[in-house]
Design a protein around this motif. Structure first.
Motif, PDB file in Angstrom:
ATOM      1  N   ASP A  77      76.776  31.196  47.755  1.00 53.92           N
ATOM      2  CA  ASP A  77      77.181  32.139  48.809  1.00 53.92           C
ATOM      3  C   ASP A  77      76.975  32.659  50.886  1.00 53.92           C
ATOM      4  O   ASP A  77      77.458  32.517  50.676  1.00 53.92           O
ATOM      5  CB  ASP A  77      77.513  33.590  47.387  1.00 53.92           C
ATOM      6  CG  ASP A  77      78.285  34.663  48.493  1.00 53.92           C
ATOM      7  OD1 ASP A  77      78.969  35.399  48.236  1.00 53.92           O
ATOM      8  OD2 ASP A  77      77.160  35.700  48.936  1.00 53.92           O
ATOM      9  N   THR A 132      78.147  31.224  43.666  1.00 54.04           N
ATOM     10  CA  THR A 132      79.475  31.006  44.274  1.00 54.04           C
ATOM     11  C   THR A 132      80.837  31.668  43.687  1.00 54.04           C
ATOM     12  O   THR A 132      81.132  31.887  42.991  1.00 54.04           O
ATOM     13  CB  THR A 132      79.412  29.739  44.184  1.00 54.04           C
ATOM     14  OG1 THR A 132      80.262  29.525  45.754  1.00 54.04           O
ATOM     15  CG2 THR A 132      80.202  28.785  42.995  1.00 54.04           C
ATOM     16  N   ASN A 170      84.385  31.776  48.773  1.00 53.86           N
ATOM     17  CA  ASN A 170      82.895  30.498  49.060  1.00 53.86           C
ATOM     18  C   ASN A 170      83.733  28.940  48.894  1.00 53.86           C
ATOM     19  O   ASN A 170      83.445  27.687  50.058  1.00 53.86           O
ATOM     20  CB  ASN A 170      82.004  30.388  48.469  1.00 53.86           C
ATOM     21  CG  ASN A 170      81.607  31.983  48.320  1.00 53.86           C
ATOM     22  OD1 ASN A 170      81.615  32.899  49.332  1.00 53.86           O
ATOM     23  ND2 ASN A 170      80.443  32.784  47.806  1.00 53.86           N
TER      24      ASN A 170
END
Length: 547
Positions: A92, A107, A111
């Motif tokens: 992220d 994540t 993303n």
């Protein structure tokens, strides 16, 4: 309920250009992937050939192509640093160190989608080779295809471990519980990226089509047929759902829009047109899973009535009907302009879907008016009204804390505002005779400018956005090995020395469109996509224009 395969026309997933005839994914074994710890930042020979112009003219406005390409190359370096070499999943965020050990440890579908379209942009800009781009795409999609997800809808959960691809059940560091949640907008950005890959990389296209083909956008669509859970006529998209257990007691109810086992659907829906969330509605319309009425069910502004005087500004506008839905074509008046506002007034809300859909061209009487006006309004706010000397406001890392939603309060419906400065200076011109003004001529403090907002604006004001970015780079310690840091408070000079995956991906997508002849838009907007979507959005007339 109609089966998914009947609702996802295969033509939507098939590249229309002969050069993109699909090859087998097995050929990836022959591809040599560059080491993941290093980004290939040197432009290809074709990009630096003798006689290549240093200045690009776009709409008659000049800017330095080489400098913008260098910004994109450095931005790509940060995305490579965030990405796990084995899974191909980006973290992220990462600090300025760009060290693998400093990755965030989590994540999201957004993303992952951002990394996919950024790879296409990096290839088009000559930052990496086509061979490397294909290998990276296939590595990521191979992981995504196998990741745990909600099988009936094909939708992915909000959080995964980027190093393993496993769904997170506890938060890294704190150990706090994570309930698996399928977000409509997060899956929307992954879906948009899958269409970009399917339309632009013949090696990775089969995997992209397979994953996209199992996604049910109607799983989020509330058609307003349930008397116990009424929404606006035409139907709206839920914020998402919890597949296995209620992660938001009191804010969900059990049900399903696609049959099978019920899930916990959010009671909140996305109901404003100027919002990044319209990408999910677009995907539903494109696939035929969601009707055009869902697009017109969202608010342009709330009504011009005293019962609705809680927002900060009184709208002006008229009512029109599209697809049987009555729409108040409202707009806010700001600095001699009528602008259709978003919820918070951020560049992200206005322009993020425009990275994929050429909204200004397809809908010249709505987005074709509003996009340039919103950019102009943000510029005039930063330079003239607030006197910051810089502009571009969007949610980002907070130079003073963790994360905050920044925007131009005058361009938002939210009475609490997305503010443009640290002090949260509130703009309130009142609501006609219904409610007096509380702060019609505010004095602003330490403005927080977000570089990715200027990259999005470059699609509409290339010269002005380029000049703004050049000043940010030259006047502050706001640039590192991974490109522009996420935000800078321009009066104190305080910098958020962090790179966010999504914000870097917005930079890559916008730069790809500006320098790469609309590469992201062309890949997303196949002829089949255009046939489905353009007639829906193209007929509308916003209330935007000169005041």
């Amino acid at each position: 309920m109609t089966d998914r395969t009947d609702r996802t026309p295969q033509t939507l997933l098939t590249p229309s250009r002969r050069s993109l005839i699909v090859g087998g994914a097995a050929s990836v074994a022959a591809l040599a992937l560059a080491p993941a710890a290093r980004a290939s930042t040197a432009p290809t020979a074709s990009a630096t050939a003798a006689g290549a112009p240093a200045l690009v003219r776009r709409g008659g406005l000049a800017f330095d192509r080489r400098r913008v390409q260098r910004w994109a190359s450095d931005t790509w370096r940060s995305l490579v640093a965030m990405t796990d070499a084995r899974t191909g999943l980006p973290a992220d965020n990462i600090p300025e160190s760009l060290a693998a050990g400093d990755r965030s440890g989590y994540t999201s579908p957004t993303n992952i989608g951002g990394y996919l379209w950024s790879t296409i942009a990096a290839r088009e800009l000559g930052v990496i080779s086509a061979r490397e781009a294909s290998a990276r795409l296939v590595r990521t999609l191979t992981t995504v295809e196998r990741m745990e997800h909600h099988t009936p809808s094909g939708m992915y959960y909000n959080w995964y471990d980027e190093a393993t691809g496993k769904a997170l059940l506890s938060w890294p560091g704190s150990g706090d519980r994570v309930d698996r949640f399928c977000s409509s907008v997060d899956n929307g950005w992954l879906g948009a990226a899958l269409l970009v890959v399917a339309g632009s990389d013949r090696t990775a296209a089969p995997l992209a089509r397979k994953i996209f083909g199992r996604m049910r956008w109607d799983a989020f669509y509330d058609d307003n047929s349930d008397p116990a859970h009424q929404v606006r006529p035409g139907g709206l998209m839920h914020g998402g759902f919890y597949p296995y257990e209620d992660g938001r007691p009191g804010g969900t109810y059990q049900g399903t829009h696609i049959g099978g086992d019920p899930v916990w659907l959010t009671t909140h829906h996305y109901d404003t047109a100027v919002s990044e969330t319209r990408i999910t509605t677009y995907l539903g319309i494109i696939t035929g899973q969601v009707p055009a009425t869902a697009y017109y069910a969202t608010w342009r502004t709330f009504p011009d009535a005293c019962d609705w005087s809680w927002p900060e500004s009184q709208p002006t506008g008229v009512n029109r009907t599209y697809f049987g839905i009555d729409v108040f074509e409202g707009a806010y008046t700001y600095r001699g302009m009528h602008v259709v506002p978003g919820w918070g007034g951020s560049m992200f809300e206005e322009l993020m879907p425009d990275v994929f859909v050429d909204e200004a061209r397809w809908a010249p009487r709505s987005w074709g008016l509003n996009h340039p006006l919103h950019v102009r309004a943000q510029r005039e706010h930063g330079l003239d009204e607030a006197g910051y000397g810089y502009w571009g406001f969007s949610p980002s890392s907070d130079p003073f804390a963790g994360y905050r939603e920044y925007g131009v309060d005058a361009l938002g419906l939210n009475p609490d505002g997305y503010f443009s400065d640290k002090e949260m200076t509130n703009y309130d011109p009142g609501f006609g005779d219904c409610r007096p003004a509380t702060n019609a001529t505010p004095r602003f403090g330490d403005g927080v400018v977000t570089p990715h907002a200027s990259f999005l604006a470059m699609m509409h004001e290339p010269r002005e956005a380029y000049a703004n970015l050049a000043r940010l780079q030259g006047d502050f310690d706001a640039y590192g090995r991974g490109g522009f840091f996420d935000a800078v408070a321009v009066r104190s000079g305080t910098v958020a020395r962090r790179y966010l995956s999504l914000d870097q991906a917005m930079i890559m997508g916008a730069a790809g469109n500006v320098l790469g002849h609309d590469v992201i838009r062309r890949a997303f907007s196949s002829k089949a996509v255009e046939r489905r979507l353009r007639p829906v959005i193209g007929i509308e007339r916003f209330g935007a224009g000169p005041a």
